[in-house]
Design a protein around this motif. Structure first.
Motif, short mmCIF file in Angstrom:
data_model
loop_
_atom_site.label_atom_id
_atom_site.label_comp_id
_atom_site.label_asym_id
_atom_site.label_seq_id
_atom_site.Cartn_x
_atom_site.Cartn_y
_atom_site.Cartn_z
N CYS A 1 1.01 -1.14 -0.43
CA CYS A 1 -0.20 0.12 0.04
C CYS A 1 1.38 0.63 -0.13
O CYS A 1 1.81 1.58 0.64
CB CYS A 1 -1.25 0.10 1.11
N TYR A 2 0.53 2.54 -0.82
CA TYR A 2 1.25 3.69 -0.62
C TYR A 2 0.32 4.65 -1.12
O TYR A 2 -0.81 4.75 -1.42
CB TYR A 2 2.47 3.75 -1.56
N VAL A 3 0.80 6.20 -0.37
CA VAL A 3 0.69 7.14 -0.50
C VAL A 3 1.09 8.24 -1.15
O VAL A 3 2.28 7.64 -0.72
CB VAL A 3 -0.93 7.65 -0.02
N LEU A 4 0.97 8.57 -2.51
CA LEU A 4 1.83 9.04 -3.28
C LEU A 4 1.57 10.44 -3.35
O LEU A 4 0.37 11.01 -4.24
CB LEU A 4 1.84 8.24 -4.75
N ALA A 5 2.02 11.51 -3.66
CA ALA A 5 1.55 12.63 -3.60
C ALA A 5 2.47 13.29 -5.38
O ALA A 5 3.55 13.00 -4.85
CB ALA A 5 1.90 13.62 -3.27
N GLU A 6 1.72 13.77 -6.08
CA GLU A 6 3.06 14.19 -7.16
C GLU A 6 2.58 15.83 -7.56
O GLU A 6 1.03 15.94 -7.10
CB GLU A 6 2.33 13.48 -8.77
N GLY A 7 3.52 16.42 -8.03
CA GLY A 7 3.23 18.05 -7.97
C GLY A 7 4.52 18.45 -8.63
O GLY A 7 5.35 18.25 -8.68
N PRO A 8 4.28 19.91 -9.45
CA PRO A 8 5.28 20.44 -10.12
C PRO A 8 6.26 21.19 -9.20
O PRO A 8 5.63 21.27 -7.80
CB PRO A 8 4.37 21.66 -11.23
N GLU B 1 -8.34 -0.73 5.30
CA GLU B 1 -8.52 -0.10 6.63
C GLU B 1 -7.41 1.76 6.98
O GLU B 1 -7.82 2.72 6.75
CB GLU B 1 -8.40 -0.50 8.11
N TRP B 2 -5.74 1.49 6.31
CA TRP B 2 -4.71 1.35 6.21
C TRP B 2 -4.68 2.66 5.44
O TRP B 2 -4.60 4.20 5.85
CB TRP B 2 -3.81 0.64 5.43
N LEU B 3 -5.57 2.20 4.21
CA LEU B 3 -5.49 3.15 2.55
C LEU B 3 -6.56 4.56 3.46
O LEU B 3 -6.93 5.37 3.07
CB LEU B 3 -5.55 2.74 1.91
N THR C 1 -2.69 9.90 -5.29
CA THR C 1 -2.17 8.88 -5.51
C THR C 1 -2.61 7.65 -3.56
O THR C 1 -2.01 7.16 -3.18
CB THR C 1 -1.72 8.25 -6.64
N PHE C 2 -3.53 7.17 -4.24
CA PHE C 2 -4.19 6.04 -3.33
C PHE C 2 -4.31 4.83 -3.45
O PHE C 2 -5.13 4.84 -4.04
CB PHE C 2 -4.96 6.68 -1.81
N ALA C 3 -2.70 3.61 -3.17
CA ALA C 3 -3.69 2.32 -3.84
C ALA C 3 -2.81 1.40 -3.02
O ALA C 3 -2.29 1.35 -1.94
CB ALA C 3 -2.31 2.65 -5.25
N ILE C 4 -3.05 0.47 -3.44
CA ILE C 4 -3.15 -1.10 -3.33
C ILE C 4 -2.49 -2.04 -3.97
O ILE C 4 -3.51 -1.84 -4.74
CB ILE C 4 -4.56 -1.76 -2.08
N CYS C 5 -1.94 -2.95 -3.81
CA CYS C 5 -1.07 -3.81 -5.01
C CYS C 5 -1.09 -4.51 -4.69
O CYS C 5 -0.45 -5.12 -3.35
CB CYS C 5 0.23 -2.99 -5.65
N PRO C 6 -1.71 -5.97 -4.87
CA PRO C 6 -1.52 -7.55 -4.64
C PRO C 6 -0.57 -7.76 -4.79
O PRO C 6 0.24 -7.57 -6.20
CB PRO C 6 -2.81 -8.19 -4.52
#
Length: 162
Positions: A16-23, A48-50, A124-129
């Protein structure tokens, strides 16, 4: 358990990860920044964590008016005129239908992601199995064991002549 001796099966896991992208100011580049990560073996704890991370990031971007001490009643609006990113994050994290759909996707081994734009930035909020896999464990001293077996297979006379 099937497979060669010394093999065992690792259960599935979820990254699981939370990613911020910006200029980047005055560079024209858009760079990612990892805000949080988690690896777990439970799809429920991953979800639940996400959801918790979505609420946390929303609170950092725009404190929730009903819980903030510094927001006065005159500052509160009945409705937000335009949906903003923190509101979208809160709505997603609290929606039982979205959670149910995410659980179904995870049960079938499909990744779950939510991308929330916020002006030039996006979150971006993601879960990758990660599927279950077999791990082979090599003997600790394979060469020593092979030499010992070769030595023991020889007769005492052959050993003396060496």
């Amino acid at each position: 358990m099937s497979g060669p001796p010394g093999a065992y099966r690792l259960p599935p896991s979820y990254l699981c990860y939370v990613l911020a992208e910006g200029p980047v100011y005055r560079s024209g580049q858009i760079l990612p920044y990892i805000l949080a990560t988690l690896r777990t073996r439970s799809p429920e704890s991953a979800l639940e964590w996400l959801q918790g991370q979505a609420r946390r990031v929303a609170g950092l971007l725009d404190p929730e008016p009903t819980r903030s001490r510094w927001v006065t009643p005159a500052m509160r609006m009945g409705r937000v005129p335009v949906p903003d990113a923190p509101t979208e994050m809160r709505v997603w994290s609290d929606d039982p239908d979205e959670a149910r759909a995410a659980r179904e996707r995870l049960a079938h081994g499909v990744a779950v992601s939510v991308v929330v734009p916020d002006g030039p930035d996006r979150y971006t909020f993601a879960i990758c199995p990660r599927p279950a896999r077999r791990l082979l464990v090599a003997p600790v001293f394979p060469l020593r064991d092979q030499l010992r077996d070769r030595f023991l297979d020889q007769s005492p006379d052959q050993r003396k002549n060496r």
